[in-house]
Write a protein that holds these residues in place. Sequence first.
Motif, mmCIF file in Angstrom:
data_model
loop_
_atom_site.group_PDB
_atom_site.id
_atom_site.type_symbol
_atom_site.label_atom_id
_atom_site.label_comp_id
_atom_site.label_asym_id
_atom_site.label_seq_id
_atom_site.Cartn_x
_atom_site.Cartn_y
_atom_site.Cartn_z
ATOM 1 N N GLY A 25 1.966 -11.522 0.597
ATOM 2 C CA GLY A 25 1.548 -10.188 0.189
ATOM 3 C C GLY A 25 2.715 -9.225 0.183
ATOM 4 N N ILE A 26 2.574 -8.152 -0.588
ATOM 5 C CA ILE A 26 3.594 -7.113 -0.636
ATOM 6 C C ILE A 26 2.921 -5.759 -0.541
ATOM 7 C CG2 ILE A 26 5.255 -8.459 -1.978
ATOM 8 C CD1 ILE A 26 4.299 -6.961 -4.486
ATOM 9 N N VAL A 27 3.670 -4.763 -0.083
ATOM 10 C CA VAL A 27 3.163 -3.399 -0.022
ATOM 11 C C VAL A 27 4.269 -2.449 -0.449
ATOM 12 C CG1 VAL A 27 3.702 -3.289 2.461
ATOM 13 C CG2 VAL A 27 2.155 -1.605 1.446
ATOM 14 N N GLU A 28 3.919 -1.539 -1.321
ATOM 15 C CA GLU A 28 4.868 -0.552 -1.825
ATOM 16 C C GLU A 28 4.139 0.791 -1.875
ATOM 17 O OE1 GLU A 28 8.485 0.799 -2.798
ATOM 18 O OE2 GLU A 28 8.094 -1.339 -2.551
ATOM 19 N N GLN A 77 1.533 -5.319 -7.005
ATOM 20 C CA GLN A 77 0.774 -5.495 -5.760
ATOM 21 C C GLN A 77 -0.563 -6.176 -6.026
ATOM 22 O OE1 GLN A 77 1.374 -1.973 -2.887
ATOM 23 N NE2 GLN A 77 2.156 -1.180 -4.844
ATOM 24 N N THR A 97 0.291 -9.986 -6.738
ATOM 25 C CA THR A 97 0.634 -10.791 -5.562
ATOM 26 C C THR A 97 -0.506 -10.849 -4.561
ATOM 27 O OG1 THR A 97 3.001 -10.342 -5.786
ATOM 28 C CG2 THR A 97 2.225 -11.014 -3.611
ATOM 29 N N ASN A 98 -1.030 -9.692 -4.192
ATOM 30 C CA ASN A 98 -1.997 -9.639 -3.091
ATOM 31 C C ASN A 98 -3.368 -10.194 -3.464
ATOM 32 O OD1 ASN A 98 0.118 -8.335 -1.831
ATOM 33 N ND2 ASN A 98 -0.787 -6.312 -1.979
ATOM 34 N N TYR A 123 -1.526 4.733 -0.769
ATOM 35 C CA TYR A 123 -1.673 3.276 -0.767
ATOM 36 C C TYR A 123 -2.741 2.825 -1.760
ATOM 37 C CZ TYR A 123 1.226 2.783 3.435
ATOM 38 O OH TYR A 123 2.264 2.786 4.335
ATOM 39 N N TYR A 167 -2.221 -0.870 -2.881
ATOM 40 C CA TYR A 167 -2.379 -1.813 -1.775
ATOM 41 C C TYR A 167 -3.838 -1.877 -1.325
ATOM 42 C CZ TYR A 167 -1.273 -4.236 2.602
ATOM 43 O OH TYR A 167 -1.215 -5.142 3.631
ATOM 44 N N SER A 223 -5.885 -3.777 -3.883
ATOM 45 C CA SER A 223 -5.644 -5.227 -3.872
ATOM 46 C C SER A 223 -6.260 -5.902 -2.663
ATOM 47 C CB SER A 223 -4.140 -5.509 -3.936
ATOM 48 O OG SER A 223 -3.486 -5.076 -2.754
ATOM 49 N N LYS A 224 -6.189 -5.249 -1.515
ATOM 50 C CA LYS A 224 -6.692 -5.875 -0.293
ATOM 51 C C LYS A 224 -8.206 -5.759 -0.150
ATOM 52 C CE LYS A 224 -2.885 -7.482 1.609
ATOM 53 N NZ LYS A 224 -2.712 -8.912 1.914
ATOM 54 N N GLU A 227 8.491 -0.745 4.792
ATOM 55 C CA GLU A 227 7.400 0.115 4.321
ATOM 56 C C GLU A 227 7.363 1.469 5.024
ATOM 57 O OE1 GLU A 227 2.685 0.444 5.318
ATOM 58 O OE2 GLU A 227 3.667 -1.494 5.555
#
Length: 262
Positions: free
Chosen positions: A90-93, A108, A111-112, A150, A153, A156-157, A194
Motif C-alpha cells: 500500500g501507499i499513502v500520499e 493510491q 495500489t491500495n 486523505y 487514501y 482506497s482503504k 507521510e
Amino acid sequence: MHVIVTGGSSGIGLEVARQYLRSGAKVSIIARNARRLDEARQDLERSVAAGVGRIGLVSADVAVEAEISSAISACELTFGPCDILVASAGIVEPGLFDEQSSAVFAGQIDTNLLGTINSVRAVYSGMKIRRSGKIMIISSGAALIGIHGYSAYCASKSALVGFAEALQAEARSFGIQVAICFPPDTLTPQFEQELPKRSPEARRLMGAAAAWPADAVAAKIVSAIDRGRSKTFFGFSLTALGWIGPLLKPALLWWFGRETKR
C-alpha cells in the motif's frame, strides 16, 4: 506452510514475514523495489537464522495484474501452493483533493484497492480448488472515518471493506477464510515520509494517539489469522469506530469540523 506477503520489504509486511519465519513457515515476499527486497532478506536472515532457505523474493507491482499474477505463480512454483496471503502492499500520499493531481490520486486507488484485488485474484482460484486457504487484507484505520487531506487514501482503504465482506460471503462455502484488519498509525518508513505532509487539521484528529510499533501490529495480524477473526481493530478508538462507528461519527465529525474552522 507457505505464506505470501505483498509489500513485505518493509513496515508491517516485513514484520509479518518475520513472525511467520519464526514459526517455521516458508515465506515469499513480493514488492516493487528489488534492492529493498534484498535488504529485507538480509534483515530476516540475520534475525531468524533458521529462516535461510525459506525466504523467497519476487519483484512486482501489485497494481499491474499481469506482474502480480506472474510473481505469485513464481512463488508457488518455489514453495508450493499459497496457504496464507497477506495483502499488505500500500501507499499513502496526503494532499488536499483539489490540489492533488489525478495521477497521484489514481495511484493510491490502483495500489491500495486494485493491487489488493489483483493479489487476491492470483491465489483465489487455487485456494478454491483446494478448498482451503487464508487471505488477510490490510486496510487502515483511515477506512473507518474520513480524514482531512486523505481523500484518496480513505477512498482506497474503505473500499476494501466492501470487497472483503462480499468476498467473505462467496469464499466461505469453499473453506477459504477472508479477513480484514484496520491498523493505526504505525512506525514504518512510509509513516516517516507521510507525517511531514499531514495537514494541521489531520494532526488535530490523529495526533492524540501514539503510533504503534510495526512488530506489535504484525503480531496482532498473525494472531487474527491464526484465530480466524474476520475483522481486527487496534486500540480503543479504532475498535469503537469499527463496531459503533455510525453512532460515534456524527459527533466526531461535528467536533472535527468545529476544530477545523478555528
